[in-house]
Write a protein that holds these residues in place. Structure first.
Motif, short mmCIF file in Angstrom:
data_model
loop_
_atom_site.label_atom_id
_atom_site.label_comp_id
_atom_site.label_asym_id
_atom_site.label_seq_id
_atom_site.Cartn_x
_atom_site.Cartn_y
_atom_site.Cartn_z
N VAL A 111 0.83 -1.20 0.00
CA VAL A 111 0.00 0.00 0.00
C VAL A 111 0.86 1.25 0.00
CG1 VAL A 111 -1.69 1.34 1.33
CG2 VAL A 111 -1.96 -1.14 1.10
N GLY A 112 1.90 1.24 0.85
CA GLY A 112 2.78 2.41 0.92
C GLY A 112 3.48 2.69 -0.39
N LEU A 113 4.04 1.63 -0.98
CA LEU A 113 4.74 1.80 -2.25
C LEU A 113 3.76 2.19 -3.35
CD1 LEU A 113 7.38 1.61 -3.80
CD2 LEU A 113 6.98 -0.84 -4.10
N GLY A 114 2.56 1.57 -3.30
CA GLY A 114 1.57 1.91 -4.31
C GLY A 114 1.14 3.35 -4.22
N THR A 115 0.96 3.85 -2.98
CA THR A 115 0.59 5.25 -2.79
C THR A 115 1.65 6.17 -3.33
OG1 THR A 115 -0.68 4.68 -0.81
CG2 THR A 115 -0.03 6.98 -1.06
N TRP A 116 2.91 5.83 -3.08
CA TRP A 116 4.03 6.64 -3.57
C TRP A 116 4.03 6.69 -5.10
CZ3 TRP A 116 8.67 5.09 -6.15
CH2 TRP A 116 9.66 6.10 -6.22
N LEU A 117 3.81 5.51 -5.72
CA LEU A 117 3.80 5.47 -7.18
C LEU A 117 2.61 6.24 -7.75
CD1 LEU A 117 4.79 1.75 -7.81
CD2 LEU A 117 6.18 3.77 -8.28
N VAL A 118 1.46 6.10 -7.09
CA VAL A 118 0.28 6.83 -7.55
C VAL A 118 0.50 8.33 -7.47
CG1 VAL A 118 -2.13 7.38 -6.98
CG2 VAL A 118 -1.38 4.99 -7.04
N LEU A 119 1.13 8.78 -6.38
CA LEU A 119 1.40 10.20 -6.21
C LEU A 119 2.32 10.71 -7.31
CD1 LEU A 119 1.14 12.80 -4.59
CD2 LEU A 119 3.02 12.02 -3.15
N ARG A 120 3.36 9.95 -7.60
CA ARG A 120 4.30 10.36 -8.66
C ARG A 120 3.61 10.38 -10.03
NH1 ARG A 120 9.67 10.62 -7.58
NH2 ARG A 120 10.23 10.04 -9.70
N LYS A 121 2.77 9.40 -10.26
CA LYS A 121 2.05 9.36 -11.54
C LYS A 121 1.10 10.55 -11.65
CE LYS A 121 -0.96 6.48 -14.40
NZ LYS A 121 -1.68 5.18 -14.50
N LYS A 179 -0.34 15.73 -13.96
CA LYS A 179 -0.67 17.13 -13.76
C LYS A 179 0.34 18.02 -14.48
CE LYS A 179 -1.48 20.60 -10.16
NZ LYS A 179 -1.52 20.87 -8.69
N ALA A 180 1.63 17.67 -14.37
CA ALA A 180 2.66 18.46 -15.03
C ALA A 180 2.47 18.44 -16.54
CB ALA A 180 4.04 17.94 -14.66
N GLU A 181 2.13 17.28 -17.08
CA GLU A 181 1.94 17.17 -18.53
C GLU A 181 0.74 17.99 -19.00
OE1 GLU A 181 1.70 12.97 -18.94
OE2 GLU A 181 3.88 12.68 -19.05
N GLU A 182 -0.34 17.99 -18.20
CA GLU A 182 -1.51 18.79 -18.55
C GLU A 182 -1.19 20.28 -18.51
OE1 GLU A 182 -4.63 17.71 -15.94
OE2 GLU A 182 -4.83 15.66 -16.71
N LEU A 183 -0.47 20.70 -17.46
CA LEU A 183 -0.09 22.11 -17.35
C LEU A 183 0.84 22.51 -18.49
CD1 LEU A 183 0.52 22.28 -13.50
CD2 LEU A 183 -1.25 23.52 -14.74
N MET A 184 1.77 21.62 -18.82
CA MET A 184 2.71 21.94 -19.90
C MET A 184 1.98 22.06 -21.23
SD MET A 184 6.23 19.98 -21.01
CE MET A 184 6.72 19.81 -19.30
N LYS A 185 1.00 21.19 -21.44
CA LYS A 185 0.23 21.27 -22.68
C LYS A 185 -0.51 22.59 -22.78
CE LYS A 185 -3.34 18.76 -25.25
NZ LYS A 185 -4.26 17.56 -25.23
#
Length: 484
Positions: free
Chosen positions: A184-194, A199-205
């Motif tokens: 769960v902890g690792l999954g949460t970390w990966l979800v947050l990074r994703k 979000k960064a890609e949407e803002l950049m677009k």
């Protein structure tokens, strides 16, 4: 990152294999959607397709009910049962003592500020899950977003009704204790990074689209700025904004290079998402400003296309006028002198907008003077909305302290408003939030009313209600309601 994903995948497969479970699919669209909108607050062209697109875990009939109740009352449960008995007996079980199987009812009383959920025995959920469904709507209902809040409630209901045991919070906790905590902890970390990367890609677009527009129009923007009439008050103030255009464009250019140098891994970091956000904000602001410069030049000189430029200036006011009828048709506004004044203002202003456009066309009204009239009209609307606010507070507040609390909340909401819509000449000159809009008023008053309701903290206004009143008899269908 690749190694971590492999570890996560192995742990996930092992855990699910050990437990012998698999995710349940949400595959059943509503078999039928019935709307009984007695309060007249739902926009069905938005509501119906949105609910039709929500999937339940088994065939489910969705009924949406609104009632036009009385402020301070707690009769939503009884009113929904009465409606079913009078108009929809098919919503009841064969013996009339329960809700029919396969039925999910979502109910709203915007005046008494109550939200309710009711369901057949095969769909019923715990009291806690009923509260979760209702709570999913309350931030939206607090802003008088009745349609959006209703959709959110039905969506939450679909997520919780007949939820498999292995998707329940209790099982997730148990699974974590049994060995899934690391997963769960690792999954949460990966979800947050994703999420950061998305979000960064949407803002950049968004930033790239605006930056490209600004770059392509640089020469045209300079030409427009050079031909804005300097004798115009509005022209001079827009030109003052243009003085910083080159500096802003250079800064956006630096940010453009910086964000495009980020790797996918770097885009997953929160600090870099903030940099991309700054780039998008800078580019979008420039894109709006060069549009305003173009409109200022076109309108003040009455160049070809001035009609479209004028339409863009009056659009915020037209949006306000379009929202007035819904605001004034609410039961709380009926009979108030301020509501009558706003209604007259709306009719007169619609006529004025047509007249001004015609007079600009014939030359009887200069664009500069038309902007003055537009400014005075929007300021006048703000004064009328303030008077309406005072009348509504006078009707709702029970004490002077409640009235003062509502006024403070409304003032705070208005001061923090950032404005809305595309930049325009008046917004650029005076600030996008200087004019009191109907949407800002609606949100501010709803927040003020909610703040008072919370402060009252009485059982009748804040507790959950599960009974169906004296008229309910022996009826014991699953359901409850609560305040927002």
């Amino acid at each position: 990152m690749g190694k971590m994903k492999k570890i996560l995948a192995v742990m996930a497969v092992a855990l699910l294999t050990l437990l012998g479970v698999a995710p349940a699919a949400l595959a059943s669209a509503p078999t039928d959607i019935v709307v009984e909108d007695a309060a007249g607050v739902l926009y069905q062209p938005q509501l119906l397709p949105a609910i039709a697109g929500i999937n339940f875990r088994q065939p489910t009939k969705v009924a949406v009910v609104t009632i036009d109740g009385v402020a301070g009352s707690d009769v939503l449960n009884a009113s929904v049962l009465e409606l079913a008995r009078d108009l929809h007996p098919e919503w009841l079980s064969s013996d009339g003592q329960k809700w029919a199987d396969g039925l999910f009812i979502f109910a709203l009383d915007p005046t008494a500020r109550k939200v309710g959920t009711y369901m057949g025995e095969d769909l019923k959920v715990s009291a806690g899950d009923q509260a979760k469904i209702q709570d999913a709507t309350k931030s939206l209902f607090g802003q008088a977003q009745w349609t959006d809040g209703t959709i959110a409630g039905v969506r939450k209901g679909a997520a919780l009704i007949n939820r498999p045991w292995y998707l329940s919070p209790g099982f997730i906790v148990t699974a974590s204790i049994a060995g899934g905590a690391a997963l769960v902890g690792l999954g949460t970390w990966l979800v947050l990074r994703k999420r950061n990367r998305s979000k960064a890609e949407e803002l950049m677009k968004a930033g790239d689209a605006s930056f490209a527009n600004v770059s392509l129009d640089l020469d045209v923007t300079e030409l427009n700025a050079n031909t804005i009439p300097v004798h115009s008050t509005y022209g001079l103030q827009v030109l003052e904004k243009y003085r910083n255009f080159s500096t802003g464009y250079a800064r956006a250019g630096v940010l453009n290079q910086q964000v495009h140098a980020f790797s996918q891994r770097e885009l997953s970091q929160g600090k870099n998402v903030k940099i991309v956000s700054s780039y998008a904000d800078a580019a979008i602001e420039l894109d709006g400003l060069d549009d305003v410069i173009a409109d200022t030049n076109t309108l003040l000189n009455k160049f070809s296309g001035w009609e479209a430029a004028w339409d863009r200036q009056v659009r915020p006011l037209r949006d306000d006028l379009d929202r007035l009828p819904e605001l004034l048709n609410r039961s709380e506004a009926r009979g108030l002198s301020s509501a009558a004044a706003l209604g007259s203002f709306g009719v007169q202003t619609q006529d004025n907008l047509q007249l001004w456009a015609s007079q600009i066309q014939t030359g009887r009204l200069q664009p500069e003077s038309a902007l003055d009239l537009l400014k005075e009209t929007r300021a006048g609307l703000g004064q009328l909305l303030s008077s309406h606010s005072d009348d509504l507070i006078g009707e709702y507040a029970k004490t002077n302290s409640e009235a003062e609390k509502m006024r403070r909340t409304i003032t705070d909401q208005r001061n923090y408003s950032t404005g809305y819509g595309r930049p325009n000449i008046l917004g650029t000159v005076y600030g996008m939030n200087v004019f009191y809009s109907v949407s800002t008023f609606d949100h501010a008053y709803s927040s003020a009313r909610t703040s008072v309701e919370s402060a009252r903290s009485s059982a009748s206004s804040s507790g959950s209600s599960t009974g169906y009143g004296a008229g309910g008899g022996s009826f014991s269908g699953s359901g409850s309601s609560s305040s927002f």
